[in-house]
Design a protein around this motif. Structure first.
Motif, mmCIF file in Angstrom:
data_model
loop_
_atom_site.group_PDB
_atom_site.id
_atom_site.type_symbol
_atom_site.label_atom_id
_atom_site.label_comp_id
_atom_site.label_asym_id
_atom_site.label_seq_id
_atom_site.Cartn_x
_atom_site.Cartn_y
_atom_site.Cartn_z
ATOM 1 N N CYS A 1 40.603 37.301 38.384
ATOM 2 C CA CYS A 1 40.944 38.270 37.261
ATOM 3 C C CYS A 1 40.730 39.196 38.134
ATOM 4 O O CYS A 1 39.704 39.763 38.295
ATOM 5 N N LEU A 2 41.943 39.984 37.658
ATOM 6 C CA LEU A 2 41.978 41.995 38.510
ATOM 7 C C LEU A 2 41.295 42.421 38.079
ATOM 8 O O LEU A 2 42.015 42.425 36.948
ATOM 9 N N GLY A 3 40.737 43.667 38.372
ATOM 10 C CA GLY A 3 40.027 44.347 37.636
ATOM 11 C C GLY A 3 40.674 46.020 38.056
ATOM 12 O O GLY A 3 39.854 45.505 40.271
ATOM 13 N N LEU A 4 40.242 47.093 38.169
ATOM 14 C CA LEU A 4 40.906 48.382 38.824
ATOM 15 C C LEU A 4 40.097 49.462 38.189
ATOM 16 O O LEU A 4 40.596 49.212 37.020
ATOM 17 N N THR A 5 39.681 50.167 39.337
ATOM 18 C CA THR A 5 39.224 51.369 39.090
ATOM 19 C C THR A 5 41.012 51.926 38.247
ATOM 20 O O THR A 5 41.860 52.077 38.369
#
Length: 177
Positions: A34-38
């Motif tokens: 799962c990709l999370g970004l600022t």
């Protein structure tokens, strides 16, 4: 057997542009990613977000869900926050959770979710004493920080850096590389 879930978080630093390759390497090793970004990192990758969501099979997230909205991701087995900028590292260590990924990483400490980070800072930021304080604080809270004495030079991140980061995440989960 259900694969282990890796939350891959990233800040806006040049190694972020390798994130698709990192996702593919993690998936080849059996991770559900799962990709999370600022918010700034999401802006950097704006044209790629739909493709990254297809690649992971999950929406890419850069904001908190609204109250009452369901969380669309499975629970994390491990979090890898890389690259983590000067701002993200310091915010995390100080418990300042304005950004979604920093908030989830901070909460992971309290939940006992194994967490690894690779700071990516300029030489000028590396000389700022708050960075060292934040690295010490995160390590004292149980976060594996691949920086400094570990011999990493994140501002010159290479595939080897990513390989080491993924290996550290696997080790935090299973105790084996």
């Amino acid at each position: 057997m259900t694969p282990s879930t890796l939350y891959l978080f990233g800040s806006a630093a040049p190694p972020l542009f390798d994130v698709a390759k990192v996702i593919e390497a993690a998936q080849a090793d059996g991770w559900d990613v799962c990709l999370g970004l600022t918010p700034t990192a999401a802006r950097w990758l704006d044209g790629s977000l739909d493709g990254l969501a297809v690649l992971t099979g999950h929406p890419v997230r850069s904001t908190y869900v609204l109250p009452g909205e369901p969380d669309v991701w499975p629970g994390a087995d491990v979090i890898l926050f890389a690259p983590a900028t000067f701002n993200s590292i310091n915010s995390w260590a100080l418990g300042l959770t304005q950004d979604f990924v920093v908030g989830v990483a901070a909460e992971a400490v309290g939940k006992g979710v194994p967490t690894v980070t690779v700071p990516c800072v300029s030489a000028a930021y590396a000389r700022h004493r708050q960075l060292d304080r934040s690295v010490v604080e995160l390590r004292e809270q149980g976060v594996t920080v691949l920086y400094g004495e570990d011999g990493f030079a994140p501002e010159a991140a290479t595939d080897k850096t990513w390989d080491a980061a993924l290996a550290a995440a696997k080790w935090r989960l299973t105790g084996a590389a």
